[in-house]
Design a protein around this motif. Sequence first.
Motif, PDB file in Angstrom:
ATOM      1  N   ARG A 358       0.938  -1.240  -0.131  1.00 23.47           N
ATOM      2  CA  ARG A 358      -0.069  -0.016   0.020  1.00 23.47           C
ATOM      3  C   ARG A 358       0.771   1.152  -0.033  1.00 23.47           C
ATOM      4  N   ARG A 359       0.408   2.192  -0.902  1.00 26.69           N
ATOM      5  CA  ARG A 359       1.320   3.324  -0.955  1.00 26.69           C
ATOM      6  C   ARG A 359       0.717   4.515  -0.145  1.00 26.69           C
ATOM      7  N   TYR A 360       1.234   5.059   0.884  1.00 28.61           N
ATOM      8  CA  TYR A 360       0.719   6.003   1.822  1.00 28.61           C
ATOM      9  C   TYR A 360       1.349   7.383   1.333  1.00 28.61           C
ATOM     10  N   VAL A 361       0.538   8.329   0.888  1.00 29.74           N
ATOM     11  CA  VAL A 361       0.618   9.910   0.612  1.00 29.74           C
ATOM     12  C   VAL A 361       0.467  10.721   1.515  1.00 29.74           C
ATOM     13  N   ALA A 362       1.338  11.091   2.465  1.00 27.15           N
ATOM     14  CA  ALA A 362       0.780  12.230   3.418  1.00 27.15           C
ATOM     15  C   ALA A 362       0.873  13.428   3.102  1.00 27.15           C
ATOM     16  N   VAL A 363      -0.227  14.193   3.589  1.00 23.98           N
ATOM     17  CA  VAL A 363      -0.239  15.703   3.147  1.00 23.98           C
ATOM     18  C   VAL A 363      -0.476  16.474   4.133  1.00 23.98           C
ATOM     19  N   ASP A 364      -0.307  17.887   4.000  1.00 25.86           N
ATOM     20  CA  ASP A 364      -0.128  18.713   5.143  1.00 25.86           C
ATOM     21  C   ASP A 364      -1.493  19.155   6.144  1.00 25.86           C
ATOM     22  N   GLY A 365      -2.567  18.420   5.852  1.00 28.71           N
ATOM     23  CA  GLY A 365      -3.732  18.588   6.689  1.00 28.71           C
ATOM     24  C   GLY A 365      -4.086  17.072   7.272  1.00 28.71           C
ATOM     25  N   PRO A 393      -0.974   4.596 -13.054  1.00 28.59           N
ATOM     26  CA  PRO A 393      -1.444   4.627 -11.856  1.00 28.59           C
ATOM     27  C   PRO A 393      -1.086   3.687 -10.623  1.00 28.59           C
ATOM     28  N   VAL A 394      -1.186   4.235  -9.463  1.00 24.67           N
ATOM     29  CA  VAL A 394      -0.952   3.560  -8.324  1.00 24.67           C
ATOM     30  C   VAL A 394      -1.857   3.737  -7.308  1.00 24.67           C
ATOM     31  N   LEU A 395      -2.403   2.669  -6.730  1.00 19.04           N
ATOM     32  CA  LEU A 395      -3.224   2.846  -5.815  1.00 19.04           C
ATOM     33  C   LEU A 395      -2.842   3.211  -4.272  1.00 19.04           C
ATOM     34  N   ALA A 396      -3.508   4.510  -4.096  1.00 19.75           N
ATOM     35  CA  ALA A 396      -2.950   5.216  -2.777  1.00 19.75           C
ATOM     36  C   ALA A 396      -3.768   5.479  -1.680  1.00 19.75           C
ATOM     37  N   ARG A 397      -3.186   5.673  -0.284  1.00 22.19           N
ATOM     38  CA  ARG A 397      -4.071   6.059   0.450  1.00 22.19           C
ATOM     39  C   ARG A 397      -3.592   7.431   1.014  1.00 22.19           C
ATOM     40  N   ILE A 398      -4.481   8.368   0.917  1.00 26.20           N
ATOM     41  CA  ILE A 398      -4.048   9.866   1.472  1.00 26.20           C
ATOM     42  C   ILE A 398      -4.387  10.108   2.986  1.00 26.20           C
ATOM     43  N   VAL A 399      -3.145  10.233   3.698  1.00 25.00           N
ATOM     44  CA  VAL A 399      -3.135  10.397   5.191  1.00 25.00           C
ATOM     45  C   VAL A 399      -2.807  11.891   5.386  1.00 25.00           C
ATOM     46  N   GLY A 400      -3.184  12.053   6.659  1.00 30.44           N
ATOM     47  CA  GLY A 400      -2.753  13.285   7.152  1.00 30.44           C
ATOM     48  C   GLY A 400      -1.645  13.441   8.160  1.00 30.44           C
ATOM     49  N   LYS A 401      -1.422  14.574   8.696  1.00 31.93           N
ATOM     50  CA  LYS A 401      -0.064  14.629   9.676  1.00 31.93           C
ATOM     51  C   LYS A 401      -0.466  14.529  11.104  1.00 31.93           C
ATOM     52  N   HIS A 402      -1.460  14.204  11.324  1.00 34.45           N
ATOM     53  CA  HIS A 402      -1.829  14.221  12.928  1.00 34.45           C
ATOM     54  C   HIS A 402      -1.331  12.611  13.627  1.00 34.45           C
ATOM     55  N   CYS A 403      -1.167  12.840  14.620  1.00 36.45           N
ATOM     56  CA  CYS A 403      -0.981  11.620  15.531  1.00 36.45           C
ATOM     57  C   CYS A 403      -1.985  10.689  15.763  1.00 36.45           C
ATOM     58  N   GLU A 404      -2.278   9.942  14.910  1.00 36.12           N
ATOM     59  CA  GLU A 404      -3.623   9.233  14.852  1.00 36.12           C
ATOM     60  C   GLU A 404      -3.226   8.240  13.736  1.00 36.12           C
ATOM     61  N   SER A 405      -3.492   6.882  13.680  1.00 36.11           N
ATOM     62  CA  SER A 405      -3.248   5.719  12.803  1.00 36.11           C
ATOM     63  C   SER A 405      -4.749   5.891  11.892  1.00 36.11           C
ATOM     64  N   GLY A 406      -5.792   6.567  12.350  1.00 38.07           N
ATOM     65  CA  GLY A 406      -7.043   6.559  11.776  1.00 38.07           C
ATOM     66  C   GLY A 406      -7.226   7.964  10.943  1.00 38.07           C
ATOM     67  N   ASP A 407      -6.013   8.828  11.127  1.00 40.82           N
ATOM     68  CA  ASP A 407      -5.906   9.850  10.191  1.00 40.82           C
ATOM     69  C   ASP A 407      -5.847   9.893   8.826  1.00 40.82           C
ATOM     70  N   VAL A 444      -3.234  22.198  15.380  1.00 42.62           N
ATOM     71  CA  VAL A 444      -3.082  22.610  13.770  1.00 42.62           C
ATOM     72  C   VAL A 444      -4.091  23.633  13.712  1.00 42.62           C
ATOM     73  N   PRO A 445      -3.795  24.705  13.270  1.00 43.14           N
ATOM     74  CA  PRO A 445      -4.750  25.757  12.924  1.00 43.14           C
ATOM     75  C   PRO A 445      -5.719  25.384  11.703  1.00 43.14           C
ATOM     76  N   ARG A 446      -6.825  25.673  11.700  1.00 42.72           N
ATOM     77  CA  ARG A 446      -7.844  25.550  10.742  1.00 42.72           C
ATOM     78  C   ARG A 446      -7.681  26.062   9.570  1.00 42.72           C
ATOM     79  N   PRO A 447      -7.845  25.642   8.254  1.00 45.85           N
ATOM     80  CA  PRO A 447      -7.537  26.179   7.152  1.00 45.85           C
ATOM     81  C   PRO A 447      -8.321  27.273   6.654  1.00 45.85           C
ATOM     82  N   PRO A 448      -8.110  28.244   5.780  1.00 49.12           N
ATOM     83  CA  PRO A 448      -8.970  29.021   5.369  1.00 49.12           C
ATOM     84  C   PRO A 448      -9.939  28.767   4.264  1.00 49.12           C
TER      85      PRO A 448
END
Length: 475
Positions: A358-365, A393-407, A444-448
């Motif tokens: 599984r490819r994990y792609v982490a983003v800044d939210g 194409p590669v099957l990916a999972r987009i994940v966040g930056k938070h300290c949770e595996s369910g993020d 983490v401050p909320r986005p605009p």
Amino acid sequence: MGAHEAGALHSPGYGGVATVPAWLRPPGDVNELLPQLWSATVRRGPEGALEVGGLPVAELAARFGTPAYILDETDFRARAVAYREAFTDSFADLAGADVYYAGKAFLCTAVARWVAEDGLCLDVCSGGELAVALRAGVDPARIGLHGNNKSDAELERAVAAGVGRIVVDSLEEVGRVADVAARHGVRVPVMIRVTVGVEAHTHEYIATAHEDQKFGVSLSGGVAAATVRAALDRPELDVRGIHSHIGSQIFDTGGFEVAARRVLGLVAQVEREHGVVLPEVDLGGGFGIAYTSEHDPLEPKALADQMAELVARECRGLGIAVPRISVEPGRAVAGPSTFTLYTVGAVKDVELDHGAVRRYVAVDGGMSDNIRTALYDADYSCTLASRESAAPPVLARIVGKHCESGDIVVRDEFLPGDAGRGDLVAVPGTGAYCRSMASQYNHVPRPPVVAVRDGEARVLVRRETEDDLLALDIG
């Protein structure tokens, strides 16, 4: 699909990667945009980068940073108008219809003004949402107040402002609203919210009409009838009718048909027993949108036509006049109008059992700006937004930056195999509930929220800063 003790998502699947959900197909062109997932002005520009309202996302990211909610104003307002026009037209030969935008989906002063300017009413469910509506200059007579546990202060403010209706949620609340009305020397329009025993085909956490839940008064056991009778006995209350809501993310009118039959049956009972004609019925909202290719929502006109037909048919069967109908789209207006723009950070491949990867792609939210995947197991789509790619194409999972595996932001989607650090990724369908339910988790401050229209962009809700976070901490 292979079985695995940790769940299907951990079993081997397509091409040596993690299992692909049944509805997700490898794309012929990984750069293609499915129109049903995106707002009206989103497209790929000459260089292949995503554009909205004539502006490239790279420019928006440079000006406003990421993550950011990018709201297509043209699309939002067109959807609002489409609902108003559809229900006005479909119910024109009956008793008419009103469309209340459900502010809980997303509300700020600009959106409240758009809704009012475009001829919709506004549904609010807290003192804070009411404050936004009043600040925006919305006519109070076109505001409805919901809430299963309204505070004394919220009722006082609503009555003092002269809201067009208060949706009463319990027998006890009848007396509380009437007492506030008496203190202000006014007669307050109310509707009685009932639970009709219809569970829409949706996630159990957002299905709101089955009996064992916190909203409304039950039709069974005579509770709803007793609540209506109590409201009719208070001269301070103008009982306008009955309200119901059967859930969220609904794609057909079957549930509404059953709900309408039961609600209109109560209307007929009130007329028969009390000689009172209740002039209005609210059938709620919950109209679904396309988050992924598996979803096929009804267009507003088809929805309105079907609802008008079923209401007229039920009223004929009961021998009562057709009441004025109201509905409350929120997600269906706001949801598709907005995408969230992220910047990619870490990318890693994780080997699972049986050689699957599984490819994990982490983003800044992450879950602070979109809790719905973690909370509701919601599915989303995404695309590489800053450029086109010829990579497979590669099957990916987009994940966040938070300290949770369910993020997790997007559980499963195909991205180009060369997507990496610094790329922009856009997740469509985030206009409803994402900003409304956003948090400051991990500080983490909320986005605009940035509105785009005709080549111009402006901030509707500014990005939070660390100063904002610290200002709440009095030490």
